[in-house]
Scaffold this motif. Sequence first.
Motif, PDB file in Angstrom:
ATOM      1  N   SER A  36      49.607 -79.317 -72.565  1.00 34.72           N
ATOM      2  CA  SER A  36      48.755 -78.147 -72.342  1.00 34.72           C
ATOM      3  C   SER A  36      47.970 -78.246 -71.035  1.00 34.72           C
ATOM      4  O   SER A  36      47.941 -77.297 -70.243  1.00 34.72           O
ATOM      5  CB  SER A  36      47.822 -77.922 -73.529  1.00 34.72           C
ATOM      6  OG  SER A  36      46.952 -79.017 -73.710  1.00 34.72           O
ATOM      7  N   SER A  37      47.337 -79.368 -70.790  1.00 33.76           N
ATOM      8  CA  SER A  37      46.534 -79.515 -69.563  1.00 33.76           C
ATOM      9  C   SER A  37      47.397 -79.401 -68.317  1.00 33.76           C
ATOM     10  O   SER A  37      47.000 -78.730 -67.344  1.00 33.76           O
ATOM     11  CB  SER A  37      45.815 -80.861 -69.554  1.00 33.76           C
ATOM     12  OG  SER A  37      44.904 -80.926 -70.607  1.00 33.76           O
ATOM     13  N   GLU A  38      48.541 -80.026 -68.343  1.00 33.51           N
ATOM     14  CA  GLU A  38      49.426 -79.989 -67.180  1.00 33.51           C
ATOM     15  C   GLU A  38      49.943 -78.576 -66.923  1.00 33.51           C
ATOM     16  O   GLU A  38      49.997 -78.120 -65.778  1.00 33.51           O
ATOM     17  CB  GLU A  38      50.609 -80.960 -67.360  1.00 33.51           C
ATOM     18  CG  GLU A  38      50.216 -82.416 -67.332  1.00 33.51           C
ATOM     19  CD  GLU A  38      49.661 -82.947 -68.653  1.00 33.51           C
ATOM     20  OE1 GLU A  38      49.507 -82.168 -69.620  1.00 33.51           O
ATOM     21  OE2 GLU A  38      49.355 -84.146 -68.712  1.00 33.51           O
ATOM     22  N   GLU A  72      48.526 -75.707 -67.901  1.00 31.91           N
ATOM     23  CA  GLU A  72      47.389 -74.890 -67.447  1.00 31.91           C
ATOM     24  C   GLU A  72      47.097 -75.146 -65.969  1.00 31.91           C
ATOM     25  O   GLU A  72      46.804 -74.219 -65.215  1.00 31.91           O
ATOM     26  CB  GLU A  72      46.154 -75.189 -68.293  1.00 31.91           C
ATOM     27  CG  GLU A  72      46.249 -74.698 -69.715  1.00 31.91           C
ATOM     28  CD  GLU A  72      45.133 -75.220 -70.606  1.00 31.91           C
ATOM     29  OE1 GLU A  72      44.230 -75.922 -70.103  1.00 31.91           O
ATOM     30  OE2 GLU A  72      45.163 -74.918 -71.804  1.00 31.91           O
ATOM     31  N   SER A  73      47.166 -76.399 -65.551  1.00 33.34           N
ATOM     32  CA  SER A  73      46.856 -76.754 -64.169  1.00 33.34           C
ATOM     33  C   SER A  73      47.852 -76.172 -63.167  1.00 33.34           C
ATOM     34  O   SER A  73      47.514 -75.992 -61.993  1.00 33.34           O
ATOM     35  CB  SER A  73      46.804 -78.274 -64.007  1.00 33.34           C
ATOM     36  OG  SER A  73      45.714 -78.781 -64.741  1.00 33.34           O
ATOM     37  N   THR A  80      37.601 -73.651 -63.935  1.00 30.81           N
ATOM     38  CA  THR A  80      37.077 -74.177 -65.197  1.00 30.81           C
ATOM     39  C   THR A  80      36.931 -73.098 -66.258  1.00 30.81           C
ATOM     40  O   THR A  80      37.272 -73.321 -67.422  1.00 30.81           O
ATOM     41  CB  THR A  80      35.716 -74.863 -64.952  1.00 30.81           C
ATOM     42  OG1 THR A  80      35.882 -75.843 -63.932  1.00 30.81           O
ATOM     43  CG2 THR A  80      35.218 -75.538 -66.208  1.00 30.81           C
ATOM     44  N   LYS A 104      40.331 -72.117 -67.573  1.00 32.80           N
ATOM     45  CA  LYS A 104      40.853 -73.170 -68.453  1.00 32.80           C
ATOM     46  C   LYS A 104      40.157 -73.146 -69.809  1.00 32.80           C
ATOM     47  O   LYS A 104      40.784 -73.392 -70.840  1.00 32.80           O
ATOM     48  CB  LYS A 104      40.706 -74.546 -67.791  1.00 32.80           C
ATOM     49  CG  LYS A 104      41.725 -74.789 -66.716  1.00 32.80           C
ATOM     50  CD  LYS A 104      41.656 -76.215 -66.231  1.00 32.80           C
ATOM     51  CE  LYS A 104      42.804 -76.503 -65.297  1.00 32.80           C
ATOM     52  NZ  LYS A 104      42.933 -77.914 -64.999  1.00 32.80           N
ATOM     53  N   ALA A 107      42.023 -72.572 -73.288  1.00 39.99           N
ATOM     54  CA  ALA A 107      41.873 -73.536 -74.390  1.00 39.99           C
ATOM     55  C   ALA A 107      41.607 -72.829 -75.710  1.00 39.99           C
ATOM     56  O   ALA A 107      42.014 -73.318 -76.774  1.00 39.99           O
ATOM     57  CB  ALA A 107      40.764 -74.527 -74.077  1.00 39.99           C
TER      58      ALA A 107
END
Length: 146
Positions: A50-52, A54-55, A61, A64, A68
């Motif tokens: 998920s983080s990768e 989204e990035s 911020t 994101k 989330a």
Amino acid sequence: ADGFADVGTMLGAKFISSGETEILRSVFHRLLALGLFSGVAFSIVFFLLSSEIESVFTNNTETKKALASIWPLVAAMQIVNSLVFVYDGLIYATASWSYVRNVMLIGCLLWFIPSVFVATSLFRSLLSIWVAKAGLNVFRFVAAAY
């Protein structure tokens, strides 16, 4: 899953027109299995990365944080979405356009529009809108599987 839907439309129309219903049934089942597999695979990837993911789209911020709030639902819905898209292709092969129209009309009138209205009137959250969209796709899946 859209690719499987396209194959279902093309092969389905071919086998329907030639009267090869057993081959048609076999192709439909195989495509649904592939759709399910791809939906599960994408869901797992969405959960694990998920983080990768989204990035790739943003470093903001606030964005994101908003992502989330909906990401678990979006990730989980990949399974249902992939099956809905495959079913779309299979239904299109039968040229059942009035059925597609009726399912979308009923789903929108009974679930999606009221849900979006409630979401924008009471909750004003991104998650509420995504829940409405998820509910519409669940309805479409149930209607197609029926």
